[in-house]
Write a protein that holds these residues in place. Sequence first.
Motif, PDB file in Angstrom:
ATOM      1  N   PRO A 112      34.807 -44.405 -23.041  1.00  0.00           N
ATOM      2  CA  PRO A 112      36.126 -43.904 -22.629  1.00  0.00           C
ATOM      3  C   PRO A 112      36.425 -44.147 -21.157  1.00  0.00           C
ATOM      4  CG  PRO A 112      34.590 -42.087 -22.669  1.00  0.00           C
ATOM      5  CD  PRO A 112      33.821 -43.306 -23.138  1.00  0.00           C
ATOM      6  N   CYS A 113      36.494 -45.401 -20.753  1.00  0.00           N
ATOM      7  CA  CYS A 113      36.833 -45.677 -19.353  1.00  0.00           C
ATOM      8  C   CYS A 113      38.287 -46.135 -19.249  1.00  0.00           C
ATOM      9  CB  CYS A 113      35.897 -46.710 -18.733  1.00  0.00           C
ATOM     10  SG  CYS A 113      35.796 -48.276 -19.601  1.00  0.00           S
ATOM     11  N   ALA A 114      38.942 -45.660 -18.216  1.00  0.00           N
ATOM     12  CA  ALA A 114      40.277 -46.137 -17.868  1.00  0.00           C
ATOM     13  C   ALA A 114      40.164 -46.882 -16.546  1.00  0.00           C
ATOM     14  CB  ALA A 114      41.228 -44.952 -17.730  1.00  0.00           C
ATOM     15  N   VAL A 115      41.235 -47.568 -16.170  1.00  0.00           N
ATOM     16  CA  VAL A 115      41.226 -48.250 -14.875  1.00  0.00           C
ATOM     17  C   VAL A 115      41.880 -47.318 -13.852  1.00  0.00           C
ATOM     18  CG1 VAL A 115      42.029 -50.226 -13.547  1.00  0.00           C
ATOM     19  CG2 VAL A 115      41.205 -50.536 -15.893  1.00  0.00           C
ATOM     20  N   LEU A 116      41.021 -46.699 -13.044  1.00  0.00           N
ATOM     21  CA  LEU A 116      41.487 -45.803 -11.986  1.00  0.00           C
ATOM     22  C   LEU A 116      41.908 -46.641 -10.782  1.00  0.00           C
ATOM     23  CD1 LEU A 116      41.795 -43.176 -10.335  1.00  0.00           C
ATOM     24  CD2 LEU A 116      39.304 -43.182 -10.048  1.00  0.00           C
ATOM     25  N   VAL A 117      43.110 -46.385 -10.281  1.00  0.00           N
ATOM     26  CA  VAL A 117      43.642 -47.100  -9.121  1.00  0.00           C
ATOM     27  C   VAL A 117      43.563 -46.162  -7.916  1.00  0.00           C
ATOM     28  CG1 VAL A 117      45.678 -48.213  -8.140  1.00  0.00           C
ATOM     29  CG2 VAL A 117      45.198 -48.421 -10.601  1.00  0.00           C
ATOM     30  N   VAL A 118      42.783 -46.550  -6.919  1.00  0.00           N
ATOM     31  CA  VAL A 118      42.639 -45.741  -5.706  1.00  0.00           C
ATOM     32  C   VAL A 118      43.320 -46.471  -4.559  1.00  0.00           C
ATOM     33  CG1 VAL A 118      41.025 -44.643  -4.113  1.00  0.00           C
ATOM     34  CG2 VAL A 118      40.418 -44.866  -6.535  1.00  0.00           C
ATOM     35  N   VAL A 119      44.317 -45.839  -3.966  1.00  0.00           N
ATOM     36  CA  VAL A 119      45.057 -46.452  -2.864  1.00  0.00           C
ATOM     37  C   VAL A 119      44.566 -45.853  -1.553  1.00  0.00           C
ATOM     38  CG1 VAL A 119      47.332 -46.827  -1.843  1.00  0.00           C
ATOM     39  CG2 VAL A 119      47.059 -46.827  -4.336  1.00  0.00           C
ATOM     40  N   ALA A 124      50.178 -45.703   1.217  1.00  0.00           N
ATOM     41  CA  ALA A 124      50.199 -44.479   0.398  1.00  0.00           C
ATOM     42  C   ALA A 124      51.229 -43.501   0.955  1.00  0.00           C
ATOM     43  CB  ALA A 124      48.809 -43.844   0.365  1.00  0.00           C
ATOM     44  N   GLY A 125      51.253 -43.366   2.271  1.00  0.00           N
ATOM     45  CA  GLY A 125      52.251 -42.499   2.888  1.00  0.00           C
ATOM     46  C   GLY A 125      53.641 -43.087   2.784  1.00  0.00           C
ATOM     47  N   ASP A 126      53.745 -44.405   2.967  1.00  0.00           N
ATOM     48  CA  ASP A 126      55.054 -45.055   2.881  1.00  0.00           C
ATOM     49  C   ASP A 126      55.700 -44.831   1.512  1.00  0.00           C
ATOM     50  OD1 ASP A 126      54.482 -45.988   5.400  1.00  0.00           O
ATOM     51  OD2 ASP A 126      53.950 -48.027   4.739  1.00  0.00           O
ATOM     52  N   LEU A 127      54.872 -44.840   0.478  1.00  0.00           N
ATOM     53  CA  LEU A 127      55.394 -44.684  -0.892  1.00  0.00           C
ATOM     54  C   LEU A 127      55.477 -43.213  -1.310  1.00  0.00           C
ATOM     55  CD1 LEU A 127      53.483 -47.584  -2.719  1.00  0.00           C
ATOM     56  CD2 LEU A 127      55.811 -47.600  -1.799  1.00  0.00           C
ATOM     57  N   GLY A 128      55.085 -42.325  -0.427  1.00  0.00           N
ATOM     58  CA  GLY A 128      55.129 -40.901  -0.759  1.00  0.00           C
ATOM     59  C   GLY A 128      54.114 -40.495  -1.802  1.00  0.00           C
ATOM     60  N   MET A 129      52.974 -41.198  -1.835  1.00  0.00           N
ATOM     61  CA  MET A 129      51.963 -40.868  -2.842  1.00  0.00           C
ATOM     62  C   MET A 129      51.329 -39.512  -2.558  1.00  0.00           C
ATOM     63  SD  MET A 129      50.072 -44.517  -3.589  1.00  0.00           S
ATOM     64  CE  MET A 129      49.319 -43.851  -5.083  1.00  0.00           C
ATOM     65  N   GLY A 139      53.455 -35.030 -11.302  1.00  0.00           N
ATOM     66  CA  GLY A 139      54.444 -34.558 -10.340  1.00  0.00           C
ATOM     67  C   GLY A 139      54.820 -35.533  -9.257  1.00  0.00           C
ATOM     68  N   ASN A 140      54.139 -36.655  -9.149  1.00  0.00           N
ATOM     69  CA  ASN A 140      54.467 -37.636  -8.116  1.00  0.00           C
ATOM     70  C   ASN A 140      54.785 -38.968  -8.782  1.00  0.00           C
ATOM     71  OD1 ASN A 140      53.453 -40.021  -6.274  1.00  0.00           O
ATOM     72  ND2 ASN A 140      54.002 -38.333  -4.893  1.00  0.00           N
ATOM     73  N   ARG A 141      55.960 -39.485  -8.510  1.00  0.00           N
ATOM     74  CA  ARG A 141      56.395 -40.688  -9.221  1.00  0.00           C
ATOM     75  C   ARG A 141      55.506 -41.897  -8.933  1.00  0.00           C
ATOM     76  NH1 ARG A 141      62.527 -43.194  -9.498  1.00  0.00           N
ATOM     77  NH2 ARG A 141      61.973 -45.113 -10.603  1.00  0.00           N
ATOM     78  N   ALA A 142      55.129 -42.096  -7.669  1.00  0.00           N
ATOM     79  CA  ALA A 142      54.314 -43.276  -7.349  1.00  0.00           C
ATOM     80  C   ALA A 142      52.957 -43.203  -8.048  1.00  0.00           C
ATOM     81  CB  ALA A 142      54.143 -43.410  -5.841  1.00  0.00           C
ATOM     82  N   ASN A 143      52.274 -42.070  -7.888  1.00  0.00           N
ATOM     83  CA  ASN A 143      50.971 -41.942  -8.558  1.00  0.00           C
ATOM     84  C   ASN A 143      51.125 -42.174 -10.070  1.00  0.00           C
ATOM     85  OD1 ASN A 143      50.678 -40.652  -6.000  1.00  0.00           O
ATOM     86  ND2 ASN A 143      48.902 -39.515  -6.753  1.00  0.00           N
ATOM     87  N   ALA A 144      52.139 -41.511 -10.641  1.00  0.00           N
ATOM     88  CA  ALA A 144      52.279 -41.543 -12.100  1.00  0.00           C
ATOM     89  C   ALA A 144      52.629 -42.933 -12.608  1.00  0.00           C
ATOM     90  CB  ALA A 144      53.356 -40.546 -12.530  1.00  0.00           C
ATOM     91  N   THR A 145      53.553 -43.591 -11.955  1.00  0.00           N
ATOM     92  CA  THR A 145      54.063 -44.844 -12.526  1.00  0.00           C
ATOM     93  C   THR A 145      53.224 -46.059 -12.150  1.00  0.00           C
ATOM     94  OG1 THR A 145      55.622 -45.206 -10.707  1.00  0.00           O
ATOM     95  CG2 THR A 145      56.404 -43.932 -12.604  1.00  0.00           C
ATOM     96  N   ILE A 146      52.590 -46.042 -10.986  1.00  0.00           N
ATOM     97  CA  ILE A 146      51.709 -47.175 -10.643  1.00  0.00           C
ATOM     98  C   ILE A 146      50.548 -47.226 -11.642  1.00  0.00           C
ATOM     99  CG2 ILE A 146      50.059 -48.048  -8.937  1.00  0.00           C
ATOM    100  CD1 ILE A 146      52.038 -46.979  -6.763  1.00  0.00           C
ATOM    101  N   GLY A 147      49.941 -46.078 -11.878  1.00  0.00           N
ATOM    102  CA  GLY A 147      48.845 -46.047 -12.848  1.00  0.00           C
ATOM    103  C   GLY A 147      49.306 -46.426 -14.236  1.00  0.00           C
ATOM    104  N   ARG A 148      50.501 -45.957 -14.608  1.00  0.00           N
ATOM    105  CA  ARG A 148      51.016 -46.292 -15.940  1.00  0.00           C
ATOM    106  C   ARG A 148      51.333 -47.774 -16.049  1.00  0.00           C
ATOM    107  NH1 ARG A 148      56.671 -44.622 -18.950  1.00  0.00           N
ATOM    108  NH2 ARG A 148      55.913 -44.981 -21.071  1.00  0.00           N
TER     109      ARG A 148
END
Lengths: 348, 62
Positions: A112-119, A124-129, A139-148
């Motif tokens: 059960p591994c997923a691809v975790l994206v660590v910025v 990260a600040g520029d995108l409001g992560m 609750g955060n669009r950048a975190n949620a949608t980049i990973g998706r």
Amino acid sequence: MTGDWASARVEVPADLDAFQDEMERRGWGDGLPLVPPTPERVAAFVAAAGRPPAEVVASLPPTWAEATVEKVAVNAVMAGCRPEHLPVVLAAIRAAAQEPFNLYAVQTTTHPCAVLVVVSGPVAGDLGMNAGYGAFGPGNRANATIGRAVRLVLMNVGGARPGTLDRATQGTPAKYTYCVAENDAASPWEPLRVALGHDAADSVVTVVAGEGPHNINDHGSTTAASLLRQITGTLATPGSNNAYMQGDSYLFLGPEHARQLAAEGLDRAAVQRLVFEGARIPRERFGPGQLERIEQVLSADQLAATREALRVGAGPEDVRVLVVGGDGRHSCWVPTFGMTRSCTEPIT
Amino acid sequence: MRTLTVTSDRFQELGRLQARTLGVPDLRLAVIPHPLAGLDPEAARERGRSVGRELVALLGAP
């Protein structure tokens, strides 16, 4: 639109409910509603990335189809990204395609591994992560949608759909989205990107073939030694692949835990060393049959080194350490697929 | 040297796709029933016996 656009134009219903039904019928989603990838939206994303649409980012297993900038943009639109998120998604795909990541096996394994994206970096600040409270959560669009977006690319371009070419026995909710930013401001140590050899002014993406986060609750320790014992006790779990397949894994320290370790003079390297040395899994904690199987895959050197207990990773550098989260006495550990190394790419 | 690739039936579709993608669509692919892990030694031997003849035949196939 200018440039070499290759994606097929598909007529879909204008009605949003009918559109979702059509995408579901075609098997192009993750089960959640998608944003229609109209040519105009895709063009705006490609323009934001400043790359030619036909540029090949990577060939993605198991289909080995080419993920072009355009194809990645299509999936980023569908995931709900903003155009300025696309360079992060592109960097994540480049990183996942690096050979040490072993994407073919990551995509097709029963694990059960997923691809975790660590910025890590100013972007990260520029995108409001979100790097603070609940950074792994919603609750955060950048975190949620980049990973998706990364997951949609892996499914729609790479072809890893559950039950067919993605052979995960149970999978993980982290396969919907799994993206987090390093909390530089709360870290007592240099940022992860600097530890990896990049400049502090750079922004990088690291991908990790990780399980979901395993909580490390410690509200009681008043010394680094006590806290480290709680941490290593959590890592020393016989069910993880890192217990015998090695590979690096990720220790995400909450700021309070990190500060407690740093207050006693421990730098990142010292934490890595102490965690690696302390995380030992006594042989009696394994099921006898599983231990027998593990011994069949260990080398002679590994067997000699694990006569009393098995270890997590092959050395201190396999315990990656960074700070994520807000106040509170929780950290987490992300075990990995094992037959993989995390990989990093600059965000350009 | 003649070679034979063995897969469990649960990974057959993936194996066929890889063979096609990598340019060897006619790869000799022997399929054995899932599961393999978790079998006791006698059950594993029985599994081997049940497919042994097919494996030998595949090895000898043109």
